[in-house]
Write a protein that holds these residues in place. Sequence first.
Motif, mmCIF file in Angstrom:
data_model
loop_
_atom_site.group_PDB
_atom_site.id
_atom_site.type_symbol
_atom_site.label_atom_id
_atom_site.label_comp_id
_atom_site.label_asym_id
_atom_site.label_seq_id
_atom_site.Cartn_x
_atom_site.Cartn_y
_atom_site.Cartn_z
ATOM 1 N N THR A 197 0.850 -1.186 0.000
ATOM 2 C CA THR A 197 0.000 0.000 0.000
ATOM 3 C C THR A 197 0.883 1.232 0.000
ATOM 4 N N VAL A 198 0.631 2.145 -0.945
ATOM 5 C CA VAL A 198 1.458 3.355 -1.073
ATOM 6 C C VAL A 198 0.573 4.590 -0.891
ATOM 7 N N GLU A 199 1.066 5.507 -0.076
ATOM 8 C CA GLU A 199 0.325 6.735 0.222
ATOM 9 C C GLU A 199 0.319 7.678 -0.979
ATOM 10 N N LEU A 200 -0.799 8.399 -1.161
ATOM 11 C CA LEU A 200 -0.876 9.448 -2.176
ATOM 12 C C LEU A 200 -0.532 10.785 -1.531
ATOM 13 N N GLU A 201 0.340 11.536 -2.178
ATOM 14 C CA GLU A 201 0.713 12.859 -1.666
ATOM 15 C C GLU A 201 0.212 13.913 -2.655
ATOM 16 N N PHE A 202 -0.733 14.742 -2.189
ATOM 17 C CA PHE A 202 -1.353 15.743 -3.059
ATOM 18 C C PHE A 202 -0.479 16.999 -3.084
ATOM 19 N N VAL A 203 -0.047 17.366 -4.303
ATOM 20 C CA VAL A 203 0.850 18.515 -4.470
ATOM 21 C C VAL A 203 0.224 19.500 -5.455
ATOM 22 N N GLY A 204 0.744 20.724 -5.465
ATOM 23 C CA GLY A 204 0.224 21.739 -6.371
ATOM 24 C C GLY A 204 -1.081 22.327 -5.859
ATOM 25 N N GLU A 205 -1.640 23.237 -6.651
ATOM 26 C CA GLU A 205 -2.872 23.923 -6.250
ATOM 27 C C GLU A 205 -3.827 24.000 -7.426
ATOM 28 N N SER A 206 -5.099 23.756 -7.159
ATOM 29 C CA SER A 206 -6.119 23.775 -8.197
ATOM 30 C C SER A 206 -6.602 25.202 -8.439
ATOM 31 N N VAL A 207 -6.645 25.612 -9.711
ATOM 32 C CA VAL A 207 -7.172 26.928 -10.072
ATOM 33 C C VAL A 207 -8.648 27.016 -9.726
ATOM 34 N N ALA A 208 -9.360 25.896 -9.875
ATOM 35 C CA ALA A 208 -10.793 25.885 -9.581
ATOM 36 C C ALA A 208 -11.073 26.128 -8.105
ATOM 37 N N GLU A 259 -9.219 30.239 -7.468
ATOM 38 C CA GLU A 259 -9.813 31.400 -8.123
ATOM 39 C C GLU A 259 -11.332 31.328 -8.259
ATOM 40 N N GLN A 260 -11.899 30.126 -8.181
ATOM 41 C CA GLN A 260 -13.343 30.001 -8.389
ATOM 42 C C GLN A 260 -14.100 29.539 -7.148
ATOM 43 N N GLY A 261 -13.380 29.384 -6.027
ATOM 44 C CA GLY A 261 -14.062 29.078 -4.764
ATOM 45 C C GLY A 261 -14.593 27.674 -4.635
ATOM 46 N N GLY A 262 -14.074 26.748 -5.446
ATOM 47 C CA GLY A 262 -14.541 25.360 -5.369
ATOM 48 C C GLY A 262 -14.002 24.632 -4.144
ATOM 49 N N THR A 263 -14.564 23.453 -3.914
ATOM 50 C CA THR A 263 -14.146 22.625 -2.773
ATOM 51 C C THR A 263 -13.475 21.359 -3.291
ATOM 52 N N LEU A 264 -12.246 21.116 -2.833
ATOM 53 C CA LEU A 264 -11.505 19.933 -3.264
ATOM 54 C C LEU A 264 -12.064 18.680 -2.592
ATOM 55 N N THR A 323 -10.696 23.317 -13.900
ATOM 56 C CA THR A 323 -12.132 23.596 -14.001
ATOM 57 C C THR A 323 -12.904 22.568 -13.178
ATOM 58 N N PHE A 324 -14.216 22.795 -13.038
ATOM 59 C CA PHE A 324 -15.061 21.874 -12.284
ATOM 60 C C PHE A 324 -15.352 20.591 -13.058
ATOM 61 N N ASP A 325 -15.067 20.591 -14.345
ATOM 62 C CA ASP A 325 -15.339 19.411 -15.171
ATOM 63 C C ASP A 325 -14.184 18.415 -15.162
ATOM 64 N N GLU A 326 -13.015 18.862 -14.740
ATOM 65 C CA GLU A 326 -11.833 17.999 -14.790
ATOM 66 C C GLU A 326 -11.728 17.143 -13.532
ATOM 67 N N VAL A 327 -11.270 15.906 -13.710
ATOM 68 C CA VAL A 327 -11.114 14.978 -12.590
ATOM 69 C C VAL A 327 -9.778 14.251 -12.727
ATOM 70 N N GLY A 359 -11.424 4.580 -10.795
ATOM 71 C CA GLY A 359 -11.662 5.136 -9.465
ATOM 72 C C GLY A 359 -11.313 6.615 -9.415
ATOM 73 N N LEU A 360 -12.220 7.427 -8.842
ATOM 74 C CA LEU A 360 -12.039 8.870 -8.785
ATOM 75 C C LEU A 360 -11.133 9.241 -7.609
ATOM 76 N N VAL A 361 -9.984 9.817 -7.928
ATOM 77 C CA VAL A 361 -9.024 10.206 -6.890
ATOM 78 C C VAL A 361 -9.354 11.590 -6.342
ATOM 79 N N ALA A 362 -9.581 12.556 -7.244
ATOM 80 C CA ALA A 362 -9.837 13.921 -6.797
ATOM 81 C C ALA A 362 -10.622 14.705 -7.847
ATOM 82 N N LYS A 363 -11.427 15.653 -7.379
ATOM 83 C CA LYS A 363 -12.147 16.586 -8.242
ATOM 84 C C LYS A 363 -12.464 17.823 -7.421
ATOM 85 N N VAL A 364 -12.968 18.858 -8.100
ATOM 86 C CA VAL A 364 -13.353 20.086 -7.400
ATOM 87 C C VAL A 364 -14.847 20.307 -7.587
#
Length: 235
Positions: A97-108, A111-116, A145-149, A169-174
């Motif tokens: 089992t390997v941990e996922l490390e979330f890096v970087g920042e989502s523009v959505a 700048e658009q107030g979305g929830t990760l 954008t909100f459409d990208e996953v 399997g969905l890892v992340a979206k906004v």
Amino acid sequence: KASKRDKKDPMELREDGIIPAVVYGPEIKTISIGVNYKEFEKLHNEAGESSLIDCIVEGEKDPITVLIQDLQIEPLKGRIIHVDFRQIKMGEEMNATVELEFVGESVAVKEQGGTLIQNYEEVNVKCLPSNLVSHINVDLSKLATFDEVIKIKDLVLPEGITVLDDPEGLVAKVAQPLTDEQFKAMETEGDKGVESVEVEGEKKEEGEEGAGVEGEKKDEKVENEKKEDKKEEKK
């Protein structure tokens, strides 16, 4: 470093700062060992559960290459009370089992107030022990954008590693922020819920008052009957 565990009670070992543990695997017999609490805690914080560790057991000729297979945690104090080490054969593929490390920042988000939204914290992988990594990076900047996953199949994997989880399997979206209309609708639903509770409470109180009046009438009737009985006795 680990010492072979004697017949001392596990509770006494823990009081002495030693964690009871076992090491086992395909090429060795299960060995009961004890590891220093502070040393293991430091090791676990640095290596995690997906890094190979050389376990030097007292009395054994060669170090044993292991993974931290399982930890038992005392629920109230959160202290480690037992460890399982699994021996790894270097020339054979293994599951880990390997941990996922979330890096970087989502523009959505920025700048658009979305929830990760993150659906995975770790993934199951298959690889040779020499290719095992401590974590896999997930680049959140791809979520503009909100459409990208980001799905399992989109992960950038180190060489020699195969993920065993569902590729779709969905890892992340906004998620989009709620509109004013959605907020108002939620508030309205909340108000309705409160009103319904109040109305039910009022009905209950009315019912209780009615029951009280009815009881008073019944008591009055009984008293009148008693008076009539006394008059009959006097006659």
